[in-house]
Design a protein around this motif. Sequence first.
Motif, PDB file in Angstrom:
ATOM      1  N   ILE A  17       0.833  -1.206   0.000  1.00 40.03           N
ATOM      2  CA  ILE A  17       0.000   0.000   0.000  1.00 40.03           C
ATOM      3  C   ILE A  17       0.868   1.255   0.000  1.00 40.03           C
ATOM      4  O   ILE A  17       0.631   2.196  -0.747  1.00 40.03           O
ATOM      5  CB  ILE A  17      -0.945  -0.020   1.214  1.00 40.03           C
ATOM      6  CG1 ILE A  17      -1.972  -1.130   1.022  1.00 40.03           C
ATOM      7  CG2 ILE A  17      -1.629   1.318   1.405  1.00 40.03           C
ATOM      8  CD1 ILE A  17      -2.873  -1.362   2.190  1.00 40.03           C
ATOM      9  N   ILE A  25       0.343   4.119  -2.721  1.00 42.16           N
ATOM     10  CA  ILE A  25      -0.521   5.228  -2.298  1.00 42.16           C
ATOM     11  C   ILE A  25       0.032   6.593  -2.692  1.00 42.16           C
ATOM     12  O   ILE A  25      -0.718   7.512  -3.000  1.00 42.16           O
ATOM     13  CB  ILE A  25      -0.796   5.135  -0.774  1.00 42.16           C
ATOM     14  CG1 ILE A  25      -2.034   5.951  -0.417  1.00 42.16           C
ATOM     15  CG2 ILE A  25       0.403   5.585   0.039  1.00 42.16           C
ATOM     16  CD1 ILE A  25      -2.549   5.673   0.976  1.00 42.16           C
ATOM     17  N   PRO A  46      -4.205   7.760  -6.515  1.00 40.66           N
ATOM     18  CA  PRO A  46      -4.823   8.006  -5.206  1.00 40.66           C
ATOM     19  C   PRO A  46      -4.759   9.477  -4.789  1.00 40.66           C
ATOM     20  O   PRO A  46      -5.690   9.981  -4.160  1.00 40.66           O
ATOM     21  CB  PRO A  46      -3.985   7.143  -4.264  1.00 40.66           C
ATOM     22  CG  PRO A  46      -3.386   6.094  -5.125  1.00 40.66           C
ATOM     23  CD  PRO A  46      -3.191   6.713  -6.468  1.00 40.66           C
ATOM     24  N   MET A  73      -7.798  10.095  -2.163  1.00 43.62           N
ATOM     25  CA  MET A  73      -8.023   8.880  -1.391  1.00 43.62           C
ATOM     26  C   MET A  73      -7.022   8.710  -0.251  1.00 43.62           C
ATOM     27  O   MET A  73      -7.221   7.888   0.633  1.00 43.62           O
ATOM     28  CB  MET A  73      -7.921   7.645  -2.306  1.00 43.62           C
ATOM     29  CG  MET A  73      -8.867   7.673  -3.486  1.00 43.62           C
ATOM     30  SD  MET A  73     -10.594   7.681  -2.961  1.00 43.62           S
ATOM     31  CE  MET A  73     -11.432   7.653  -4.537  1.00 43.62           C
ATOM     32  N   TYR A  77      -7.884   7.209   3.653  1.00 47.27           N
ATOM     33  CA  TYR A  77      -7.278   5.928   4.003  1.00 47.27           C
ATOM     34  C   TYR A  77      -6.468   6.051   5.292  1.00 47.27           C
ATOM     35  O   TYR A  77      -6.556   5.209   6.187  1.00 47.27           O
ATOM     36  CB  TYR A  77      -6.395   5.412   2.866  1.00 47.27           C
ATOM     37  CG  TYR A  77      -5.718   4.108   3.229  1.00 47.27           C
ATOM     38  CD1 TYR A  77      -6.406   2.897   3.148  1.00 47.27           C
ATOM     39  CD2 TYR A  77      -4.414   4.092   3.720  1.00 47.27           C
ATOM     40  CE1 TYR A  77      -5.820   1.718   3.528  1.00 47.27           C
ATOM     41  CE2 TYR A  77      -3.819   2.904   4.102  1.00 47.27           C
ATOM     42  CZ  TYR A  77      -4.519   1.711   4.003  1.00 47.27           C
ATOM     43  OH  TYR A  77      -3.937   0.545   4.395  1.00 47.27           O
ATOM     44  N   ARG A 124      -8.643   6.216   8.342  1.00 53.10           N
ATOM     45  CA  ARG A 124      -9.203   4.913   8.712  1.00 53.10           C
ATOM     46  C   ARG A 124      -8.150   4.019   9.317  1.00 53.10           C
ATOM     47  O   ARG A 124      -8.402   3.273  10.257  1.00 53.10           O
ATOM     48  CB  ARG A 124      -9.808   4.235   7.479  1.00 53.10           C
ATOM     49  CG  ARG A 124     -11.078   4.929   7.061  1.00 53.10           C
ATOM     50  CD  ARG A 124     -11.711   4.292   5.874  1.00 53.10           C
ATOM     51  NE  ARG A 124     -12.904   5.061   5.524  1.00 53.10           N
ATOM     52  CZ  ARG A 124     -13.893   4.599   4.792  1.00 53.10           C
ATOM     53  NH1 ARG A 124     -13.827   3.363   4.330  1.00 53.10           N
ATOM     54  NH2 ARG A 124     -14.929   5.342   4.529  1.00 53.10           N
ATOM     55  N   ARG A 125      -6.970   4.130   8.766  1.00 56.30           N
ATOM     56  CA  ARG A 125      -5.890   3.302   9.282  1.00 56.30           C
ATOM     57  C   ARG A 125      -5.578   3.665  10.720  1.00 56.30           C
ATOM     58  O   ARG A 125      -5.298   2.811  11.554  1.00 56.30           O
ATOM     59  CB  ARG A 125      -4.638   3.522   8.424  1.00 56.30           C
ATOM     60  CG  ARG A 125      -3.741   2.327   8.392  1.00 56.30           C
ATOM     61  CD  ARG A 125      -2.540   2.574   7.543  1.00 56.30           C
ATOM     62  NE  ARG A 125      -1.408   1.862   8.139  1.00 56.30           N
ATOM     63  CZ  ARG A 125      -1.199   0.569   7.957  1.00 56.30           C
ATOM     64  NH1 ARG A 125      -1.967  -0.125   7.193  1.00 56.30           N
ATOM     65  NH2 ARG A 125      -0.181  -0.029   8.554  1.00 56.30           N
ATOM     66  N   VAL A 184     -14.609   2.216   9.255  1.00 51.07           N
ATOM     67  CA  VAL A 184     -14.480   1.602   7.944  1.00 51.07           C
ATOM     68  C   VAL A 184     -15.873   1.244   7.448  1.00 51.07           C
ATOM     69  O   VAL A 184     -16.570   0.443   8.065  1.00 51.07           O
ATOM     70  CB  VAL A 184     -13.623   0.325   8.042  1.00 51.07           C
ATOM     71  CG1 VAL A 184     -13.580  -0.376   6.693  1.00 51.07           C
ATOM     72  CG2 VAL A 184     -12.227   0.673   8.520  1.00 51.07           C
ATOM     73  N   THR A 219      -8.383  -2.679   1.499  1.00 47.25           N
ATOM     74  CA  THR A 219      -7.858  -1.323   1.673  1.00 47.25           C
ATOM     75  C   THR A 219      -8.815  -0.455   2.486  1.00 47.25           C
ATOM     76  O   THR A 219      -8.957   0.742   2.235  1.00 47.25           O
ATOM     77  CB  THR A 219      -7.584  -0.667   0.311  1.00 47.25           C
ATOM     78  OG1 THR A 219      -8.770  -0.796  -0.479  1.00 47.25           O
ATOM     79  CG2 THR A 219      -6.438  -1.328  -0.402  1.00 47.25           C
ATOM     80  N   LEU A 220      -9.498  -1.067   3.428  1.00 46.72           N
ATOM     81  CA  LEU A 220     -10.351  -0.361   4.389  1.00 46.72           C
ATOM     82  C   LEU A 220     -11.437   0.460   3.708  1.00 46.72           C
ATOM     83  O   LEU A 220     -11.798   1.546   4.171  1.00 46.72           O
ATOM     84  CB  LEU A 220      -9.502   0.556   5.296  1.00 46.72           C
ATOM     85  CG  LEU A 220      -8.287  -0.094   5.975  1.00 46.72           C
ATOM     86  CD1 LEU A 220      -7.524   0.943   6.783  1.00 46.72           C
ATOM     87  CD2 LEU A 220      -8.696  -1.266   6.857  1.00 46.72           C
ATOM     88  N   ILE A 255     -11.405   2.014   0.896  1.00 47.15           N
ATOM     89  CA  ILE A 255     -10.942   3.124   0.037  1.00 47.15           C
ATOM     90  C   ILE A 255     -10.234   2.521  -1.173  1.00 47.15           C
ATOM     91  O   ILE A 255      -9.313   1.739  -1.019  1.00 47.15           O
ATOM     92  CB  ILE A 255      -9.924   4.006   0.802  1.00 47.15           C
ATOM     93  CG1 ILE A 255     -10.486   4.482   2.128  1.00 47.15           C
ATOM     94  CG2 ILE A 255      -9.475   5.159  -0.068  1.00 47.15           C
ATOM     95  CD1 ILE A 255     -11.551   5.531   2.017  1.00 47.15           C
ATOM     96  N   LEU A 308      -7.552   2.136  -3.793  1.00 43.90           N
ATOM     97  CA  LEU A 308      -6.180   2.641  -3.921  1.00 43.90           C
ATOM     98  C   LEU A 308      -5.493   2.135  -5.178  1.00 43.90           C
ATOM     99  O   LEU A 308      -4.617   2.780  -5.731  1.00 43.90           O
ATOM    100  CB  LEU A 308      -5.343   2.222  -2.706  1.00 43.90           C
ATOM    101  CG  LEU A 308      -5.727   2.812  -1.355  1.00 43.90           C
ATOM    102  CD1 LEU A 308      -4.820   2.247  -0.271  1.00 43.90           C
ATOM    103  CD2 LEU A 308      -5.619   4.329  -1.374  1.00 43.90           C
TER     104      LEU A 308
END
Lengths: 1125, 479
Positions: free
Chosen positions: A651, A655, A660, A665, A669, A672-673, A679, A699-700, A702, A704
């Motif tokens: 990722i 990213i 992204p 995005m 992301y 959320r991470r 999520v 990717t939660l 989102i 990417l």
Amino acid sequence: MTAYAEIGVTTNFSFLRGASHPREFAHAAALLGYAAIGIADRNTLAGVVRMYSAFEELKEKGEPVTKQLVGCRLVFVDGTPDILAYPTDRKAYGRLCRLLSAGKLRAPKGECLLTLDDLLKWQDGLLLVVMPPHPSRTVIDTAPPKRFWNKDLALKDEGVGGVSLEKYKTNTQCSFEEVQVLVGKLAAIAPGRIWLGVSMPHRGDDQRRLLKWKQIARRAGVPLIATNDALYHIAERRELQDVVTCIRKGVTLNEAGRLLEANGERHLKTPVEMTALFAAAPEAMAETIRFANRIAFTLEDLKYNYPHEPVPPGKTAQQHLEDLSWEGALRRYHGVVSDEVRKILKKELELIRKLEIAEYFLTVHDIVSFAREGIKKEGVPPILCQGRGSAANSAVCYMLGITSIDPVQMDLLFERFVSEERKEPPDIDVDFEHERREEVIQYVYRRYGHHRAALAATVIHYRPRSAIRETCKVFGLTEDIAADLASGVWGSWGSNLSEAQVRQGQHNPFNVLIARAVKVANELIGFPRHLSQHVGGFVLTDDRLDEFVPVSPATMEDRHFIEWDKDDIDAVRMMKVDVLALGMLTCIRKAFDLVQTHENKTLALNMQAVDPAVYEMLQKADAIGVFQVESRAQMSMLPRMKPKNLYDLVIEVAIVRPGPIQGGMVHPYMRRRAGEEPVDYPSPKDGDPNELHGVLNKTLGIPLFQEQAMKLAMVAAKFSPSEANGLRRAMATFRNLGTINTFRDKFVGRMVERGYEQDFAERCFKQIEGFGSYGFPESHAASFALLVYVSAYIKKYHPAAFACALLNSQPMGFYAPAEIVRDAREHAVEVLPVDVNDSEWDNTLEHSPHGLALRLGFRQIDGFSEKWCKILVGARGNRFSGIESLARKARLPKRAMIILAEADCFQSLNKDRREILWEVRRLADTETLPLFAAQYVEEQPEEEIAALPTMPLSEHVLADYQMQRFSLRAHLMAFLRDLFRKEGIDDCRYISSPADHPFPVSRDGEKVRCAGIVLTRQMPGDAGVVFITLSDETGIANVVVWPKLVKEFRREIMSGRLLVVEGMVQRSKEDVIHLVAERIIDRTAELERLSEDDIEVPSFRSQAAKHLNRHPRNVRVVPKSRDFH
Amino acid sequence: MTKEKNALRLSALDRKATSLGLSIGQPLANARAMLPELKVMAANDGADHKLLERIADWCDRFTPFVALDPPRALLLDVTGATHLFGGEKALLDRIMGALRAQGFVVRGALAGTSMAARACARHRDGFVVTPGQEMAVAAPLPIEALFLDPVTTHAFRRAGLKTIGQVANRDRRELTARFGSAMVFTLETALGKTEKPISPRIPLPDYRTEQNFPEPIATEEVIRASLVSLAETLCDALEQRGEGARRLEAAFFRADGAVMRIAVETGSPTREPKIIERLFREKLDALADPLDPGFGFDLIRLSASRAERCESALADFNADLNAEREIRFLVDRLSARFGAHRVLAFRPNDTHIPEAAGAALPAQEARGTKSSWASMRCSAEAPRRPLRLLAKPEEVETIAAVPSSPPRRFRWRRVQHDVVLVEGPERIAMEWWRHLSPQPTRDYFRVEDSNGNRFWLYRDGLYLRETGNPRWYLHGMFA
């Protein structure tokens, strides 16, 4: 309804002759309702696939298409008039390719020398249309080539096929009688396959000539055939046509005169118009249909012809591939193949069997095995290699050892690599060590033969800059205006230009001229300019390659390339393997070797990416030199991402990319991470509310990756597979840049209609556009992520070897040697200076009291050559005892000795840089030739030398910078520290140290002033933000300059080597530290004090005089920063 | 800016640009990145050199010994001239003041040797070094002031020898061994210990001869005879330099003070006295107001104000060449008599546009043009252009069917013509880049009327594509 087929079309692949793309001709032909259209470019088939693809696209959309005739306009060097050649079937097509290849292989690059005899040799099955030139074209159109490819020809200067070079010309004048004789001769040899082509160019005597040709055709017993000899698809292209003619001839429009066409009639006309033009010879019109009907060949006939070598006798390719895959699986999983793997592998092999592409996998496997194993037989170490791109989705590729990522573990989907719907062959790209790719290429030639292997072409297109530059030349505008336009000063591409025009007055002819130039240049953008060879894209066939496509000589001897680029190859489904070069693989290989030699540990690429210490290092953004994650943007992302496993790295790699970022995005992301945002998955009004879960769960929620964007198009915007395919292609290729917009409405509209938020839909599409400029699929990121881990691992546990390997693989990556050396020293690696007694060409490792030390090599010295190094090292024996023995044994040229002295390489001989420099300047000023070796003056008369002034440290440092772009002695800023301290300037350590550092550090929001030497300037994308990295003796500071400030301080930012930046410290909660600039002052002048401290120049000192009289080396006091835009 | 190794670089800067941090040798792209609004002009070394030469010419008034020190310096040897201008300092100030008044940025110095003066000019502007003080003045100057090659300068700096004085303190043998004797010589010159004479410029050749008459002359024969003898002298001078005159001027100074000037030009360089005399005679004969000798001329001056290289005029056995020469002479004579703009020659223009295909140029100038009629014509074809082209196409009334048919009948200058034969159209599109708005395309027809007269007509504009109502014009007549 009148029927008409156009057989005489010259596209822009007849470089700088036609003024329309093959695609435009295709669309126009479909629109005009032609029965068929044939591209006949000048001695080339380069454009035919483009037209084929255009028709395929139309077909996919369900729109009407026109039959495509594949052919070529043969232009001869022996005075024969042009002849259009169209193969009737696959065999004849092969002969046409052979004919063109023969012409190209004997000609200089980019040319093709053909004689009538050549044609007679290969004419079987070709339909030939003789195109008599119009007598008013008196201008000789082609100059003889300057240089012949074929050496024999060049030496004898006898020309081709008995035609002397003096006569080399294209026929521009040809009497009726000559044509009659030629047509008669051809008709006897190829009865029923000869036509006489006539066009109606509106030259006044059209009708008279038509009757004359009619007569001649009747006498020769061949039919007359109508054509418009088109150069462009619509009348409006006349201007561009005139301009490309001028570019080709190197003249301005005003000088061109009758090189240009008298009128704009050479566009595609409706069948009705054509019928009217040929009213006096309706049979010539009817003949076009008869002609088209005789051609059965299409480009479909070329697909799938893969080499069979990798299959052992007695086995089918499919069997062999299955055996190898299962063997590989046992090896990969140490004898235990899980059911899941078994299932996936079976599924893949089944699909491969169905598509009949097993040989493709075997061929790539064959090449990779050679690099890994086969090459050892030749007594050379193996070459590191790894498949990249979508191949990483394939378990078969993993089992065969082509890729290093386990797609089962990574949950990657095979369908992204090969699918039944997509009619293209799979595309496997393999990276090799960049310094050793040549060996792989040699192997491919050895194994498959020059007649079956060649490089793909790269079509060199007109880019905005080249287009505007050439166009300006043609319009007679000065180079300065061209530069202005090219640099976008006068507005970007027309949009701003009209505004400027209005402001300056519409009737200023100068502005109209510029507006016209810009308009034409805009049309010229994307035009092919010439063909060049692709760096590593190989095309392989089982049969003779030159019967698939014409082959041209490449710049390197014994290298060939075909006429099609990789998209064309995909379109006709030929086999292509990309043998790519990756600098990092070279670096990793070198590091592995160093670790093996000096630490006796064996490392390999397929390591388990699970060491927490490695991830900890990355989390601290300690990543200089690490593959992919060393840029400023990546380094500030690392502490936020806090990667803990390989997938996090996947990722991380993907990213910080245009996709992204443009899609907005990244921040969602990250939130959320960090658990700051729940999520959830966007859902439609009705239908499965969880339809995106499968797409986005990794990717939660989102999107990417490129694949996710595609998947969104299909799942959320309900794109049909063919629509998705179109979108994918629009994303991938330059030539379809325009078409992507047509997908926007569809994509956004349908998602909104289905109940998705407008904003989300638009962001998704923006992301897709971002992928268009730099696509990054998950599988590709996964392959790269592994290299991120491996390089980070080496950096963590073998920092000396890592730095050494990095330096020896330069140029690569973001950082200059200075940074790599600084970073190594910060990681407790001792770095030793270049020395005549201890250094090699490459940087090396040495055992020192403090562990492994890095000894700099001669390659770090600017201007020192590898040849000199070899002489020096060869003469060294054990060690040089003194300067005299060195001079005597090595006998280096004076220049080499001066460079060594300047770089202070005599330290082990206890010689002071200044003294030895003064001494070597006495040496005789020639390279000693063997004949005069005896006269080499070994003993110069003794000389009483008064002591020279001692060299101050600052000057030493400065000299170091000038010779090797960094200094091990001290940082330049150290000498200016007192000065700056008085001004209240903070050092980098104060600004950039982590908050938990023992000594005082800056706080978030604190106003500071910082001075440093500019290491890098990065201007990512077109956001207008500039990142500057400043360095001083205490460390580095990361400066951010927002666009508004960039405008104000442009001069300082672009040219300053030493900057003072005032601004505010910004510390994120992950302790990512930036200095947000508010004011920038260029203090480069301070650097000059360092060398001139001890000299008072009386009175007036002029800027100009100083610059006029300085040695170039002196001008560049500090190495140029590395800039990325 | 100038092109150097394929990159545009800055080659000179004004004060503002310097103050903004631009530097000479900087790539243009780089400079533009700093200052997008930067204005640049292409360097013109030739013009710069010419300017320097003109300044040198101007300096002739102070001393005949002026040497160029390109690219942008002059050396003046003023030995023995200073007293004329009130001393050394006064002379220096006067020269620099005058140049500044003309808008130049000047720096200068005066010293016993050229190198010392040059060194001081850069670093001690306006300074006059008293004899014997060169050493003392030059010693503290940076070694750059010696204008050595950059490598040598760099070597001195690296060795820690950063002023002329420091270098001067070294043993001369030591220096010679490293940098050669030329460098040492330069050093010695700068220190005033030795001098190399400057090499003054060679003055431009001046072709001027004159004859004084103690008794003013008035008769035509005498005037002509003296012109011939002057021409002979002038031609000798021309021959020595391998040149010929393109422009000659005779000035007649009348005893009462009036001066009459008569100039003639030639199409090619000439140095034959007879031809020159003849040209003047043609001119004199053609004068509306004849040369009035009044009480007679006491001075006649003949000068060549423009001269060019000219191959020696050996008699040629090639008849064509001789004929060519005859024609040229005729053209010169006619031009001398009627004026250059009255003797014209047609030259072809490489264009499709009929009325622009030929241009009439002064015959004396026209010879140099590249294109020839031969390349314009094509053989084996019916004539495509009429023998007579109207200066301006004349509109005609026609009866013709749209969109593209030829006329069946037309009325030109009130006469009706019935078309019986026709060929065409020849479609000629206008040169789009020359016009602000799109110009109509012409469809030319060759037509023959019932009386056997043949005309060249065109329809102006393509029906519907360019115009709804195309008009017709008559552009010429065939034989």
